[in-house]
Design a protein around this motif. Structure first.
Motif, PDB file in Angstrom:
ATOM      1  N   UNK A   1       0.797  -1.220   0.000  1.00  0.00           N
ATOM      2  CA  UNK A   1       0.000   0.000   0.000  1.00  0.00           C
ATOM      3  C   UNK A   1       0.836   1.280   0.000  1.00  0.00           C
ATOM      4  N   UNK A   2       2.102   1.172  -0.369  1.00  0.00           N
ATOM      5  CA  UNK A   2       2.946   2.363  -0.477  1.00  0.00           C
ATOM      6  C   UNK A   2       3.171   3.038   0.852  1.00  0.00           C
ATOM      7  N   UNK A   3       2.844   4.332   0.911  1.00  0.00           N
ATOM      8  CA  UNK A   3       3.052   5.085   2.159  1.00  0.00           C
ATOM      9  C   UNK A   3       1.751   5.345   2.902  1.00  0.00           C
ATOM     10  N   UNK A   4       0.729   4.531   2.628  1.00  0.00           N
ATOM     11  CA  UNK A   4      -0.549   4.688   3.319  1.00  0.00           C
ATOM     12  C   UNK A   4      -0.348   4.516   4.827  1.00  0.00           C
ATOM     13  N   UNK A   5      -0.787   5.465   5.644  1.00  0.00           N
ATOM     14  CA  UNK A   5      -0.630   5.316   7.098  1.00  0.00           C
ATOM     15  C   UNK A   5      -1.389   4.097   7.630  1.00  0.00           C
ATOM     16  N   UNK A   6      -0.685   3.233   8.323  1.00  0.00           N
ATOM     17  CA  UNK A   6      -1.298   2.054   8.931  1.00  0.00           C
ATOM     18  C   UNK A   6      -0.945   2.042  10.412  1.00  0.00           C
ATOM     19  N   UNK A   7      -1.966   1.938  11.252  1.00  0.00           N
ATOM     20  CA  UNK A   7      -1.745   1.869  12.689  1.00  0.00           C
ATOM     21  C   UNK A   7      -2.350   0.558  13.209  1.00  0.00           C
ATOM     22  N   UNK A   8      -1.567  -0.148  14.008  1.00  0.00           N
ATOM     23  CA  UNK A   8      -1.957  -1.471  14.496  1.00  0.00           C
ATOM     24  C   UNK A   8      -1.971  -1.452  16.020  1.00  0.00           C
ATOM     25  N   UNK A   9      -3.134  -1.649  16.599  1.00  0.00           N
ATOM     26  CA  UNK A   9      -3.273  -1.702  18.055  1.00  0.00           C
ATOM     27  C   UNK A   9      -3.452  -3.158  18.460  1.00  0.00           C
ATOM     28  N   UNK A  10      -2.511  -3.652  19.263  1.00  0.00           N
ATOM     29  CA  UNK A  10      -2.503  -5.063  19.648  1.00  0.00           C
ATOM     30  C   UNK A  10      -2.748  -5.212  21.140  1.00  0.00           C
ATOM     31  N   UNK A  11      -3.782  -5.955  21.501  1.00  0.00           N
ATOM     32  CA  UNK A  11      -4.088  -6.219  22.914  1.00  0.00           C
ATOM     33  C   UNK A  11      -3.101  -7.235  23.471  1.00  0.00           C
ATOM     34  N   UNK A  12      -2.534  -6.940  24.633  1.00  0.00           N
ATOM     35  CA  UNK A  12      -1.511  -7.823  25.213  1.00  0.00           C
ATOM     36  C   UNK A  12      -2.008  -8.597  26.428  1.00  0.00           C
ATOM     37  N   UNK A  13      -3.278  -8.419  26.792  1.00  0.00           N
ATOM     38  CA  UNK A  13      -3.854  -9.171  27.915  1.00  0.00           C
ATOM     39  C   UNK A  13      -4.682 -10.315  27.342  1.00  0.00           C
ATOM     40  N   UNK A  14      -4.286 -11.541  27.676  1.00  0.00           N
ATOM     41  CA  UNK A  14      -5.016 -12.729  27.224  1.00  0.00           C
ATOM     42  C   UNK A  14      -5.383 -13.580  28.430  1.00  0.00           C
ATOM     43  N   UNK A  15      -6.325 -14.486  28.255  1.00  0.00           N
ATOM     44  CA  UNK A  15      -6.732 -15.377  29.346  1.00  0.00           C
ATOM     45  C   UNK A  15      -5.767 -16.561  29.368  1.00  0.00           C
ATOM     46  N   UNK A  16      -4.723 -16.431  30.159  1.00  0.00           N
ATOM     47  CA  UNK A  16      -3.637 -17.408  30.127  1.00  0.00           C
ATOM     48  C   UNK A  16      -4.080 -18.812  30.521  1.00  0.00           C
ATOM     49  N   UNK A  17      -4.974 -18.902  31.502  1.00  0.00           N
ATOM     50  CA  UNK A  17      -5.390 -20.229  31.974  1.00  0.00           C
ATOM     51  C   UNK A  17      -6.110 -21.022  30.900  1.00  0.00           C
ATOM     52  N   UNK A  18      -6.882 -20.339  30.056  1.00  0.00           N
ATOM     53  CA  UNK A  18      -7.600 -21.051  29.004  1.00  0.00           C
ATOM     54  C   UNK A  18      -6.632 -21.638  27.980  1.00  0.00           C
ATOM     55  N   UNK A  19      -5.525 -20.931  27.736  1.00  0.00           N
ATOM     56  CA  UNK A  19      -4.523 -21.469  26.813  1.00  0.00           C
ATOM     57  C   UNK A  19      -3.769 -22.638  27.446  1.00  0.00           C
ATOM     58  N   UNK A  20      -3.440 -22.515  28.721  1.00  0.00           N
ATOM     59  CA  UNK A  20      -2.749 -23.614  29.408  1.00  0.00           C
ATOM     60  C   UNK A  20      -3.627 -24.868  29.417  1.00  0.00           C
ATOM     61  N   UNK A  21      -4.936 -24.680  29.604  1.00  0.00           N
ATOM     62  CA  UNK A  21      -5.848 -25.819  29.619  1.00  0.00           C
ATOM     63  C   UNK A  21      -5.867 -26.547  28.278  1.00  0.00           C
ATOM     64  N   UNK A  22      -5.525 -25.842  27.212  1.00  0.00           N
ATOM     65  CA  UNK A  22      -5.490 -26.444  25.872  1.00  0.00           C
ATOM     66  C   UNK A  22      -4.088 -26.922  25.499  1.00  0.00           C
TER      67      UNK A  22
END
Length: 354
Positions: free
Chosen positions: A274-295
Motif C-alpha cells: 500500500x505504499x506510504x498509506x498510514x497504517x496503525x496497528x493496536x494489539x491487545x496484550x492481555x489474554x486469558x492465560x489459563x484457558x490457553x494452558x488448559x489447551x
C-alpha cells in the motif's frame, strides 16, 4: 428348588423392569414439563417484554434491506472521515468511546452490518467483498464522502483490507484494532473449518438463534445479568445491547459471519503493498492465560506470536506503526481510557494527512 429360584429371579427381573419403566416415564414427563415451562416463560417474555430502545442513528436503504448508520461530527474540507468496522457479531454500541473521543475533531461513522445491531437481516453472503460493497453503498446513500480512515476490529480488520483493495482511491489510512490475522488458524490456534470445536460452535449458535426466536434466550439474559454487555460502556449503550437478544436475528447474523470466517481469511491473505498509506496497528496484550494452558498452549509463546503476526500489518506500508495495548480483545475500546489512546493516535494520523 432350582425351579423355585428361577421363578423368583424372573419375578425380580419383571419387577425391576416395571420400576425402570416407571422411572423413565416420570423422568420423561418431568423433562417435557420443564421444557414446556421454559418455552412458556420465553413466549411470555416475548409478548410482555418492553419495547426495544430506539437506535441513535438512522436506517439507510442499500438494496433490499436497510443498514443502521450512526454519524457524528463535521467533515472539514479535505479532511478524512473515520469509519469503524466492527468485529464479528458486534454492533455500533461497543465502539461508543471511540465515537465520543473523535466526534469533536472529525466526522465519525459507525454502522451495523446486515443482521447485526439495529440493521435488517439480509440474504446476501457474508464474504468480505460483499460486506465491503454494502458499506460502500451505505456511505454513498448516506451522503458521506471520502477519503476514509477505516478502523477495523477483530474480523473487521479483514473487511477493511478488502475495502482498501476495492476502493483504494477512497482510503486515506487503515487502523487495525486487535485485528484477526489471515493465518489465525495456522499460527494462532483458531479452530480449523473441519474441527469438532468449530462445527459445534456453529451448531450452538443456530440453536441459540432458535431460543432467541421463542424468547428463551432473552429471558435467560435478563435473569443472568446480561450476556452481551461490557464493563466500561455507559448504561445507555449496554441497554441497547441487551435488546439484541429479544429475538434470534442478532445471533443468526453472527452465525452467518462465523460460517464465512475461514473463507474470509483466505480471501484477504494476499494483500497488495500500500505504499506510504498510514497504517496503525493496536494489539491487545492481555489474554486469558489459563484457558490457553488448559489447551496445552504456552500463553507467553502465543502472545509473542500474536504480537509478531499483527506487526506484519505494518509491513503493508512504509508508514506503519504498532502500538501495544495493556487491555484485552474488547476492552481496548470499551474502556474509555484505552479508547482515548487509540483516538489520540488517529488524530495524529489526521495531522499527518493534512
Amino acid at each position: 428348588m432350582d425351579h423355585v429360584c428361577g421363578i423368583t429371579d424372573q419375578f425380580e427381573n419383571t419387577t425391576n423392569m416395571k420400576v425402570l419403566r416407571k422411572i423413565l416415564k416420570w423422568t420423561g414427563i418431568s423433562i417435557t414439563f420443564l421444557l414446556l415451562l421454559i418455552l412458556l416463560a420465553g413466549l411470555s417474555f416475548r409478548l410482555f417484554s418492553p419495547s426495544p430502545h430506539l437506535p441513535q442513528g438512522e436506517l439507510i436503504n442499500v438494496g433490499d434491506f436497510q443498514l443502521h448508520i450512526n454519524v457524528s461530527g463535521e467533515q472539514k474540507e479535505g479532511q478524512a472521515t473515520v469509519v469503524i468496522e466492527a468485529g464479528a457479531g458486534l454492533s455500533t454500541e461497543y465502539y461508543h468511546w471511540l465515537h465520543e473521543g473523535l466526534k469533536d475533531s472529525l466526522r465519525v461513522v459507525r454502522y451495523d452490518r446486515a443482521g447485526l445491531g439495529h440493521s435488517d437481516a439480509s440474504s446476501t453472503p457474508r464474504d468480505p467483498a460483499t460486506i465491503a460493497k454494502e458499506l460502500h453503498t451505505l456511505l454513498e446513500n448516506a451522503g458521506e464522502t471520502p477519503p476514509y480512515i477505516l478502523a477495523g476490529h477483530s474480523l473487521g480488520g479483514a473487511y477493511i483490507r478488502l475495502f482498501a483493495e476495492l476502493y483504494p482511491e477512497e482510503v486515506a489510512s487503515l487502523v487495525f484494532l486487535d485485528a484477526t490475522h489471515p493465518e489465525q488458524v495456522e499460527r494462532l490456534h483458531a479452530p480449523t473449518a473441519t474441527s469438532f470445536k468449530y462445527r459445534s460452535y456453529v451448531f450452538l449458535l443456530g440453536a441459540f438463534a432458535i431460543l432467541g426466536d421463542v424468547g428463551v434466550l432473552g429471558s435467560y439474559d435478563r435473569m443472568s445479568g446480561h450476556i452481551l454487555t461490557q464493563d466500561g460502556l455507559p448504561k445507555t449503550a449496554n441497554d441497547r445491547i441487551t435488546d439484541f437478544l429479544l429475538n434470534g436475528q442478532y445471533v443468526r447474523g453472527f452465525r452467518k459471519e462465523i460460517q464465512s470466517y475461514h473463507s474470509t481469511l483466505e480471501r484477504v491473505a494476499d494483500m497488495k503493498y500500500l505504499g506510504d498509506l498510514p497504517i496503525r496497528v493496536f494489539t491487545a496484550t492481555v489474554i486469558h492465560k489459563e484457558s490457553y494452558r488448559a489447551r496445552g498452549i504456552d500463553p507467553e509463546e502465543h502472545l509473542a506470536n500474536k504480537i509478531a503476526a499483527q506487526r506484519e500489518f505494518t509491513d503493508l506500508s512504509t508508514n506503519g506503526k504498532q502500538i501495544l495495548m495493556e487491555g484485552n480483545h474488547s476492552n481496548i475500546f470499551t474502556d474509555q481510557e484505552h479508547a482515548e489512546v487509540i483516538c489520540a493516535e488517529i488524530l495524529k494520523v489526521v495531522d499527518e494527512l493534512e
